[in-house]
Design a protein around this motif. Structure first.
Motif, mmCIF file in Angstrom:
data_model
loop_
_atom_site.group_PDB
_atom_site.id
_atom_site.type_symbol
_atom_site.label_atom_id
_atom_site.label_comp_id
_atom_site.label_asym_id
_atom_site.label_seq_id
_atom_site.Cartn_x
_atom_site.Cartn_y
_atom_site.Cartn_z
ATOM 1 N N LEU A 110 0.879 -1.437 -0.036
ATOM 2 C CA LEU A 110 0.302 -0.155 -0.354
ATOM 3 C C LEU A 110 0.791 1.150 -0.063
ATOM 4 O O LEU A 110 0.623 2.253 0.786
ATOM 5 N N PHE A 114 0.373 3.332 -5.454
ATOM 6 C CA PHE A 114 -0.315 2.177 -5.827
ATOM 7 C C PHE A 114 -1.630 2.956 -5.179
ATOM 8 O O PHE A 114 -2.415 3.011 -6.248
ATOM 9 N N LEU A 115 -1.393 3.497 -4.420
ATOM 10 C CA LEU A 115 -2.991 4.145 -3.771
ATOM 11 C C LEU A 115 -3.985 5.635 -5.053
ATOM 12 O O LEU A 115 -4.716 5.347 -5.241
ATOM 13 N N ILE A 118 -5.212 3.863 -7.915
ATOM 14 C CA ILE A 118 -6.294 3.510 -7.798
ATOM 15 C C ILE A 118 -7.250 4.734 -7.557
ATOM 16 O O ILE A 118 -8.610 4.973 -8.509
ATOM 17 N N SER A 122 -10.024 5.171 -11.043
ATOM 18 C CA SER A 122 -11.343 5.654 -10.394
ATOM 19 C C SER A 122 -12.259 6.431 -11.063
ATOM 20 O O SER A 122 -13.065 6.887 -12.459
ATOM 21 N N ALA A 144 -5.115 1.043 -14.193
ATOM 22 C CA ALA A 144 -5.421 0.408 -12.652
ATOM 23 C C ALA A 144 -4.874 -0.799 -12.383
ATOM 24 O O ALA A 144 -4.732 -2.005 -12.452
ATOM 25 N N PHE A 146 -5.087 -3.666 -10.228
ATOM 26 C CA PHE A 146 -5.917 -4.631 -9.965
ATOM 27 C C PHE A 146 -5.602 -5.907 -9.736
ATOM 28 O O PHE A 146 -5.890 -6.723 -8.931
ATOM 29 N N THR A 171 -4.617 -5.274 0.775
ATOM 30 C CA THR A 171 -4.579 -4.120 -0.296
ATOM 31 C C THR A 171 -6.084 -4.421 -0.919
ATOM 32 O O THR A 171 -6.041 -3.389 -1.398
ATOM 33 N N GLY A 172 -6.363 -5.160 -1.316
ATOM 34 C CA GLY A 172 -7.842 -6.118 -1.929
ATOM 35 C C GLY A 172 -8.694 -4.651 -1.587
ATOM 36 O O GLY A 172 -9.898 -4.398 -2.046
ATOM 37 N N SER A 175 -8.687 -0.873 -2.105
ATOM 38 C CA SER A 175 -8.460 -0.656 -3.140
ATOM 39 C C SER A 175 -9.829 -0.749 -3.188
ATOM 40 O O SER A 175 -10.830 0.801 -4.187
ATOM 41 N N THR A 176 -10.768 -1.284 -3.005
ATOM 42 C CA THR A 176 -12.077 -1.487 -2.755
ATOM 43 C C THR A 176 -12.987 -0.205 -2.406
ATOM 44 O O THR A 176 -13.865 -0.260 -3.059
ATOM 45 N N THR A 179 -12.453 2.780 -4.273
ATOM 46 C CA THR A 179 -12.958 2.914 -5.914
ATOM 47 C C THR A 179 -14.534 3.491 -4.859
ATOM 48 O O THR A 179 -14.753 3.846 -6.011
#
Length: 327
Positions: A110, A114-115, A118, A122, A144, A146, A171-172, A175-176, A179
């Motif tokens: 993270l 990476f952020l 994301i 988005s 993205a 992902f 992380t998943g 990220s979710t 977004t």
């Protein structure tokens, strides 16, 4: 090709030298060091480096450093063998388990970069969806990130490595949530949310797409080819439905939003199922026999859990369709 730099104690040199004699080594040379340690350098083809590393892992040697080789001068003349024309699944695996550790760890960190990716993906996806512009949506898929969390989750599951699994899950989830939060608040204030092109009802082709993306993602990682193009495929299955779900939730279109989120959830499950199957068939295993048994149980349990989740989602979709048809 790979160059393995094996650093070991002198009393273990004879044992390692005997191991190298039975391997498909192209060249080897020795560099003696002080304080009772020896450095052995070995040059060998990619597909044989994995096998040798598995043997070296069985005993506690001091250190093995793996160096990818871009080329040599003069060119290495590989011996012709009858096995050369045979094709096996292992021939497509040109990267070792140890290198995979590094490859799957970086994409799930993270970090600020990476952020930012994301957040940016988005916004780009939201603009593309609201403008109904496919080119802009594809741009969001390109940036993205992902692919990493899903591939590392499957990799950690196959090895039974809770550190990788926890890191990938965190992380998943982050990220979710990022977004969804961006698209949800955007949908609350954006005009024309009800006019965007809705996701179609989930069908078998969507499940097949997600499985294919998962298989392609693992094969690209195992081949050491990077995941840029395959990452676009994975993002195609995840980013648009997730952003669309957030926009529709924010705009008050709950039924359509739920359909989009179910598509996103189904794709996540299928990606992990495909990843687990491919890593397992590729022979990704822990080095110690007792770790192999533990990892095998965890892999089986994870596969059953993901499969059960997929069945639940399919049942939920069928129920929603039936209730919608009765109304």
């Amino acid at each position: 090709m790979r160059r393995l730099e094996i650093i070991l104690e002198k009393d273990k040199q004879e044992r390692v030298s005997a191991l190298l004699e039975g391997s498909e080594v192209v060249e080897k040379w020795e560099v003696k060091t002080i304080e009772g340690y020896v450095i052995l350098n070995v040059l060998l083809q990619d597909e044989y480096s994995t096998t040798l590393l598995q043997e070296l892992e069985k005993e506690a040697y001091h250190r093995v450093i793996i160096h990818p080789v871009e080329g040599t001068l003069p060119k290495v003349d590989l011996p012709d063998t009858e096995e050369k024309d045979k094709i096996s699944f292992g021939k497509f695996i040109t990267i070792s388990k140890e290198e995979l550790y590094s490859d799957v760890d970086e994409p799930v960190s993270l970090s600020v970069n990476f952020l930012l990716m994301i957040i940016l993906s988005s916004f780009v996806a939201g603009i593309g969806i609201l403008k109904d512009n496919v080119a802009i949506i594809i741009g969001a898929m390109v940036i993205a990130p992902f692919l990493g969390p899903n591939m590392s989750m499957a990799f950690g599951t196959t090895l039974g490595d809770w550190h990788i699994i926890r890191k990938s899950m965190l992380t998943g989830i982050v990220s979710t949530l990022i977004t969804l939060a961006i698209s949800f608040f955007w949908g609350m204030f954006a005009s024309g949310v009800g006019d965007i092109t809705m996701d179609p009802d989930l069908g078998m082709q969507d499940i097949v797409l997600a499985l294919v993306c998962g298989f392609a993602g693992v094969i690209s990682v195992l081949g050491g080819q990077g995941g840029s193009l395959v990452g676009v495929m994975v993002a195609a299955a995840l980013v648009p439905p997730l952003v669309r779900a957030g926009l529709l939730f924010g705009g008050g279109y709950y039924t359509d939003a739920l359909n989009s989120f179910l598509i996103f959830s189904t794709n996540i499950i299928c990606l992990n199922i495909a990843g687990i199957i491919t890593f397992y068939l590729a022979g990704i295993r822990p080095g110690k026999w007792w770790e192999k048994e533990k990892a095998k149980r965890k892999t089986r349990n994870a596969f059953l859990i993901w499969s059960f989740g997929l069945v639940l989602i399919i049942v939920a979709i069928l129920v929603i369709r039936k209730l919608g048809g009765e109304q």
